[in-house]
Write a protein that holds these residues in place. Structure first.
Motif, PDB file in Angstrom:
ATOM      1  N   LEU A 173     110.163 116.643  43.005  1.00 21.71           N
ATOM      2  CA  LEU A 173     109.155 116.522  41.950  1.00 21.71           C
ATOM      3  C   LEU A 173     107.796 117.046  42.385  1.00 21.71           C
ATOM      4  N   ALA A 174     107.410 116.765  43.602  1.00 16.43           N
ATOM      5  CA  ALA A 174     106.067 117.160  44.051  1.00 16.43           C
ATOM      6  C   ALA A 174     105.923 118.677  44.097  1.00 16.43           C
ATOM      7  N   ILE A 175     106.848 119.363  44.760  1.00 15.09           N
ATOM      8  CA  ILE A 175     106.715 120.814  44.922  1.00 15.09           C
ATOM      9  C   ILE A 175     106.916 121.528  43.589  1.00 15.09           C
ATOM     10  N   VAL A 176     107.865 121.055  42.769  1.00 10.98           N
ATOM     11  CA  VAL A 176     108.077 121.669  41.459  1.00 10.98           C
ATOM     12  C   VAL A 176     106.857 121.443  40.564  1.00 10.98           C
ATOM     13  N   MET A 179     103.973 123.753  41.752  1.00  3.65           N
ATOM     14  CA  MET A 179     104.257 125.129  41.375  1.00  3.65           C
ATOM     15  C   MET A 179     104.069 125.338  39.877  1.00  3.65           C
ATOM     16  N   SER A 180     104.570 124.423  39.063  1.00  8.58           N
ATOM     17  CA  SER A 180     104.482 124.581  37.612  1.00  8.58           C
ATOM     18  C   SER A 180     103.040 124.494  37.133  1.00  8.58           C
ATOM     19  N   PHE A 181     102.269 123.606  37.710  1.00  6.88           N
ATOM     20  CA  PHE A 181     100.865 123.484  37.324  1.00  6.88           C
ATOM     21  C   PHE A 181     100.113 124.785  37.588  1.00  6.88           C
ATOM     22  N   LEU A 182     100.346 125.368  38.749  1.00  3.56           N
ATOM     23  CA  LEU A 182      99.662 126.621  39.091  1.00  3.56           C
ATOM     24  C   LEU A 182     100.154 127.779  38.226  1.00  3.56           C
ATOM     25  N   VAL A 183     101.466 127.809  37.944  1.00  2.00           N
ATOM     26  CA  VAL A 183     101.998 128.866  37.079  1.00  2.00           C
ATOM     27  C   VAL A 183     101.408 128.744  35.678  1.00  2.00           C
ATOM     28  N   GLY A 184     101.273 127.511  35.166  1.00  4.46           N
ATOM     29  CA  GLY A 184     100.658 127.320  33.860  1.00  4.46           C
ATOM     30  C   GLY A 184      99.219 127.812  33.824  1.00  4.46           C
ATOM     31  N   ILE A 185      98.476 127.565  34.899  1.00  5.15           N
ATOM     32  CA  ILE A 185      97.096 128.052  34.975  1.00  5.15           C
ATOM     33  C   ILE A 185      97.062 129.577  34.968  1.00  5.15           C
ATOM     34  N   VAL A 186      97.962 130.185  35.748  1.00  4.45           N
ATOM     35  CA  VAL A 186      97.984 131.648  35.823  1.00  4.45           C
ATOM     36  C   VAL A 186      98.338 132.258  34.471  1.00  4.45           C
ATOM     37  N   ILE A 187      99.341 131.700  33.793  1.00  4.01           N
ATOM     38  CA  ILE A 187      99.727 132.244  32.480  1.00  4.01           C
ATOM     39  C   ILE A 187      98.567 132.128  31.496  1.00  4.01           C
ATOM     40  N   ALA A 188      97.906 130.978  31.467  1.00  5.12           N
ATOM     41  CA  ALA A 188      96.795 130.778  30.531  1.00  5.12           C
ATOM     42  C   ALA A 188      95.640 131.718  30.851  1.00  5.12           C
ATOM     43  N   LEU A 219     113.341 128.721  34.734  1.00  8.60           N
ATOM     44  CA  LEU A 219     113.626 129.803  35.683  1.00  8.60           C
ATOM     45  C   LEU A 219     112.959 129.546  37.027  1.00  8.60           C
ATOM     46  N   MET A 220     111.686 129.202  37.022  1.00 10.49           N
ATOM     47  CA  MET A 220     111.003 128.921  38.281  1.00 10.49           C
ATOM     48  C   MET A 220     111.572 127.682  38.957  1.00 10.49           C
ATOM     49  N   THR A 221     111.992 126.712  38.169  1.00 13.69           N
ATOM     50  CA  THR A 221     112.630 125.533  38.758  1.00 13.69           C
ATOM     51  C   THR A 221     113.941 125.902  39.440  1.00 13.69           C
ATOM     52  N   ALA A 222     114.747 126.758  38.785  1.00 12.34           N
ATOM     53  CA  ALA A 222     116.009 127.180  39.386  1.00 12.34           C
ATOM     54  C   ALA A 222     115.769 127.928  40.693  1.00 12.34           C
ATOM     55  N   ILE A 223     114.758 128.787  40.719  1.00 13.78           N
ATOM     56  CA  ILE A 223     114.462 129.525  41.949  1.00 13.78           C
ATOM     57  C   ILE A 223     114.010 128.570  43.048  1.00 13.78           C
ATOM     58  N   MET A 224     113.189 127.590  42.678  1.00 16.08           N
ATOM     59  CA  MET A 224     112.732 126.616  43.661  1.00 16.08           C
ATOM     60  C   MET A 224     113.878 125.757  44.185  1.00 16.08           C
TER      61      MET A 224
END
Length: 379
Positions: A173-176, A179-188, A219-224
């Motif tokens: 949960l922590a690493i996912v 990663m998701s929080f940062l990806v959301g920031i980058v997309i926005a 997809l990013m979760t599967a890669i992680m």
């Protein structure tokens, strides 16, 4: 009895100094030629410059493989003849000479450079074919193991399943989330930069919501998970193969497929959709956080707009991909781990292969899913 090896170089039988003797001098070993005794004479042997015609082993009391290799390699370098060897010494020298000769033959038979690349491509194609057959056989074993557990549900290891669910899901949960929080920031951020050129930065909400829930979250979760849990599966099962724990389980009548593989696959398939939803939610929160800082869109307004602009079938797309991606990741890790045969180096190679295999297959399947869902009107 001497406890150390030594040697002397005597001039040739024709008289004069060794350099004038056409046949060269005679190098005479004395004492035991063993791995524990030849170390201190190795540097002296390497710096012999006198011509030597014969190497006399009559004074050698004992000899092992290292001593035989020293004598044989010295005879090859100095182009000298070995004499006076005992029966045991001759046997060892013949063995090391065969090994040295075979190594040279392999080197001489190396293909020229313009044939090496086609040969490697052919080997890779053949390896891929064999790998596909191996994966197909592995799926067959999975089906048989699943059928056995369906007939005898009491044999299913529930504790192993719960343990693997904790490792695959809870501990990730922590690493996912990060990663998701940062990806959301980058997309926005990147989406807003482009949309501002058209005065449409309000559509950043649509971009973040649909892209995160439909594609990048799962997809990013599967890669992680492939890099984290898939590699762990391969390393764990590969180590168990090397230490013969898998063979021991078969000996006592326990199926490794039922005890080791199926709990890992079931746990990954169950946890992947949950991790995908969790990743999507954290990604949307990351996008809302950036939008509130740079675009002037209030945090709660961003979240409420998500419910209006994201269709429900985008959520179902992510949920349906989850178990399939989890199956691919778990099968890749378990299959590669169960293929370990020889040594610890192969564990590392199989672990790397599991991650590459899982990520590649997940991305290919994601492309097929994109086309499929578009065709049925969920685009």
């Amino acid at each position: 009895m001497a406890q150390t090896a030594d040697f002397t170089i005597e001039p040739g039988s024709t008289g004069g100094d060794a350099g004038s003797d056409a046949g060269g001098g005679n190098l005479r070993f004395s004492g035991p030629l063993l791995v524990s005794t030849v170390g201190h004479i190795d540097s002296r042997l390497r710096h012999i410059e006198e011509p030597v015609g014969t190497i006399d082993l009559a004074g050698v009391e004992r000899i092992d493989t290292v001593g035989a290799w020293v004598a044989w390699s010295l005879s090859q370098r100095l182009d000298a003849k070995l004499t006076g060897a005992s029966t045991d010494a001759q046997r060892l020298i013949e063995a090391v000479s065969r090994a040295g000769t075979q190594g040279g033959a392999i080197e001489r038979e190396r293909l020229p450079w313009y044939l090496r690349v086609p040969a490697q491509v052919g080997d890779s194609v053949i390896g891929m074919g064999r790998g596909m057959l191996g994966v197909l056989g592995f799926f067959g074993q999975m089906v048989l193991g699943t059928a056995t557990l369906l007939r005898h549900p009491g044999q299913f290891r529930m504790r192993a399943l719960v343990h693997q669910m904790e490792l695959v899901g809870v501990n990730a949960l922590a690493i996912v989330g990060l990663m998701s929080f940062l990806v959301g920031i980058v997309i926005a951020q990147q989406g807003a930069v482009q949309l501002q050129q058209f005065g449409a930065e309000i559509y950043t909400v649509n971009l973040v919501g649909r892209l995160t829930l439909r594609e990048l979250g799962i997809l990013m979760t599967a890669i992680m998970v492939a890099g984290r849990s898939g590699s762990a599966f391969a390393a764990q099962l590969g180590t168990m193969k090397l230490t013969e724990e898998v063979d021991a389980m078969r000996t006592i009548g326990v199926s490794p497929m039922e005890a080791l593989v199926l709990p890992r696959i079931a746990a990954t398939m169950l946890m992947m959709p949950l991790l995908g939803v969790y990743s999507s939610v954290i990604g949307i929160i990351g996008g809302a956080f950036l939008a509130s800082l740079t675009l002037g869109i209030p945090f709660l307004t961003f979240l409420s707009r998500i419910q209006e602009v994201v269709p429900l079938h985008d959520v179902w797309v992510g949920l349906l991909k989850g178990p399939v991606f989890g199956l691919i990741v778990a099968v890749s890790g378990c299959y590669q781990g169960m293929q370990v045969r020889n040594d610890a180096e192969e564990v590392g190679a199989r672990t790397t292969g599991a991650v590459v295999m899982a990520i590649f297959t997940v991305i290919v399947l994601d492309a097929f899913f994109a086309v499929f869902f578009t065709e049925i009107g969920w685009g």
